[in-house]
Design a protein around this motif. Sequence first.
Motif, short mmCIF file in Angstrom:
data_model
loop_
_atom_site.label_atom_id
_atom_site.label_comp_id
_atom_site.label_asym_id
_atom_site.label_seq_id
_atom_site.Cartn_x
_atom_site.Cartn_y
_atom_site.Cartn_z
N VAL A 1 13.80 9.02 16.58
CA VAL A 1 13.69 9.23 15.23
C VAL A 1 12.25 9.30 14.73
CG1 VAL A 1 14.42 7.59 13.26
CG2 VAL A 1 15.82 7.65 15.06
N ASP A 2 11.93 10.28 13.97
CA ASP A 2 10.50 10.46 13.57
C ASP A 2 10.50 10.04 11.89
OD1 ASP A 2 7.74 11.27 13.02
OD2 ASP A 2 8.08 13.34 13.69
N PRO A 3 10.12 8.90 11.97
CA PRO A 3 9.91 8.33 10.30
C PRO A 3 8.91 8.98 9.63
CG PRO A 3 9.53 6.51 11.99
CD PRO A 3 9.51 7.90 12.79
N THR A 4 7.93 9.68 10.07
CA THR A 4 7.01 10.41 9.41
C THR A 4 7.60 11.56 8.63
OG1 THR A 4 5.20 9.85 10.83
CG2 THR A 4 4.94 11.48 9.48
N TRP B 1 6.04 8.38 17.18
CA TRP B 1 7.38 8.24 16.58
C TRP B 1 8.23 7.17 17.21
CZ3 TRP B 1 5.61 12.12 19.78
CH2 TRP B 1 6.31 12.15 21.06
N THR B 2 9.57 6.98 17.05
CA THR B 2 10.26 5.88 17.37
C THR B 2 11.48 6.39 18.07
OG1 THR B 2 9.59 4.81 15.40
CG2 THR B 2 11.39 3.72 16.41
N GLU B 3 11.85 5.91 19.18
CA GLU B 3 13.36 5.88 19.61
C GLU B 3 14.13 4.71 19.55
OE1 GLU B 3 12.07 9.12 23.15
OE2 GLU B 3 12.35 7.00 23.64
N VAL C 1 4.25 7.54 21.84
CA VAL C 1 3.06 8.21 21.32
C VAL C 1 2.93 9.62 22.39
CG1 VAL C 1 1.85 6.30 20.48
CG2 VAL C 1 1.55 6.96 22.98
N GLY C 2 2.39 10.62 21.85
CA GLY C 2 2.33 11.76 22.52
C GLY C 2 1.67 12.81 21.61
N SER D 1 0.80 -1.30 -0.05
CA SER D 1 0.00 -0.01 -0.09
C SER D 1 0.78 1.35 0.14
CB SER D 1 -0.90 -0.11 1.28
OG SER D 1 -0.20 0.42 2.52
N ARG D 2 1.75 1.20 0.83
CA ARG D 2 2.85 2.46 1.05
C ARG D 2 2.10 3.83 1.57
NH1 ARG D 2 7.78 0.82 -1.69
NH2 ARG D 2 7.67 -0.98 -3.10
N GLN D 3 1.20 3.49 2.07
CA GLN D 3 0.11 4.76 2.60
C GLN D 3 -0.12 4.39 4.03
OE1 GLN D 3 -3.18 5.80 -0.09
NE2 GLN D 3 -2.44 4.30 -1.45
N GLY D 4 -0.01 5.54 4.75
CA GLY D 4 -0.49 5.47 6.21
C GLY D 4 -0.46 6.62 6.93
N PHE D 5 -0.46 6.77 8.10
CA PHE D 5 -0.04 7.94 9.00
C PHE D 5 0.96 7.72 10.06
CE2 PHE D 5 -4.28 6.06 10.01
CZ PHE D 5 -4.03 5.34 11.19
N CYS D 6 1.02 8.32 11.12
CA CYS D 6 2.26 8.41 11.78
C CYS D 6 2.30 6.98 12.80
CB CYS D 6 2.11 9.42 13.18
SG CYS D 6 0.83 9.42 13.89
N GLU D 7 1.27 6.55 13.10
CA GLU D 7 1.41 5.01 13.55
C GLU D 7 2.04 3.74 12.66
OE1 GLU D 7 -1.07 7.05 13.97
OE2 GLU D 7 -1.83 7.26 16.00
N HIS D 8 1.46 4.02 11.29
CA HIS D 8 2.03 2.96 10.49
C HIS D 8 3.67 3.25 10.33
CE1 HIS D 8 -2.28 3.30 9.34
NE2 HIS D 8 -2.10 2.18 8.98
#
Length: 349
Positions: A145-148, A133-135, A109-110, A82-89
């Motif tokens: 690290v914020d992949p979004t 985001w990710t740590e 999450v925050g 799909s390659r589509q999503g929001f921040c949780e994806h």
Amino acid sequence: MRSVAQAAYPAALSAEQRDHYLQLPAANLRTRQQGEFFGRQFRDEAGRLVALRAWLQQQGLRYTLSPPLLQGDVVDDFLFSSRQGFCEHFASAFATLARAAGLPARIVVGFQGGEFNTGGQFWLVRSSDAHAWTEVWLQGHWQRVDPTALVAPSRVVSEVGELVPEAQAVVPVLGRRPPAWWRSAHAQWQRAGFVWQQWVVDYDARRQQSLFQRLGLGRVGVGSVMTVLLLGGVVLVLPLLLWLLWRRPPPRSYPVRGWQLLVLRLQQAGVAAQASDTPAQLRDKAKGLAPSLQQQLARLLADWQQWRYAEGATDADPRWRGWWWQVRHFRPPRLAASGFSASGKATMD
């Protein structure tokens, strides 16, 4: 709210903690293989993280608030289909990649961003500001690290941005930034809501005591507060009561009160009398009464008509008081049921 940062991160993760942050979801073989590839290619963990970030940027991913429903191995489906999503994806996919590459990772999450209200000097954080985001544990600390944020701005797709240009022309408010006057009015409305929440909804006992102390009243109990409120209510309501009493309509005169009572007496007796009837109409409607009552009613009506409409007539005439007492003693019994006269004898047409 008040945020308190941890004094210091641990210098190293324990073996148990490291195993916990390296756990991988079942299946999602393509994602795991990709992460393991970077783990073999880059022995240096910092270089491995840089390579993971660069690879994610090159996958043509799009940010959207309405992605398609993922099926099966959801991480594989997101990254390679799909390659589509929001921040949780984005956060969950990057955490899976990092763990497969041997980098301990976790999802956070925050909220990100917010709107500062200059008039009220507060930050307004909405549900739409929620973010994930990710740590990654790197060089003795958790690195954010914020992949979004790695997604190119030109590829970000919002719900309004998905509108075609023709639709944007029809809904200019949605398609463009609101005018300055609207933003100013909206900020003032937010400020009013903030003040209401702070000083009315959240005005608890602790704040009451603090206010009383600033006013020099010392410690005040609940009973005294209720007393003050009650006295204040009386002070506010008393002028209104006095005004209502002062505005009370003047008492009705004896002719008016007597006429209304006379009509009521006839109605109670079963006569279809109305306050708008003339004396002649009342006499005609009351023919079912006993003869003596008809005569008494005729005298009352004649006196009322003469004194009411005579030259120089006035409601202050002392005769009206006597007439009023005669009406009070006029109490005709209720007429018999249909088919019988007032005397109780059967009648026929």
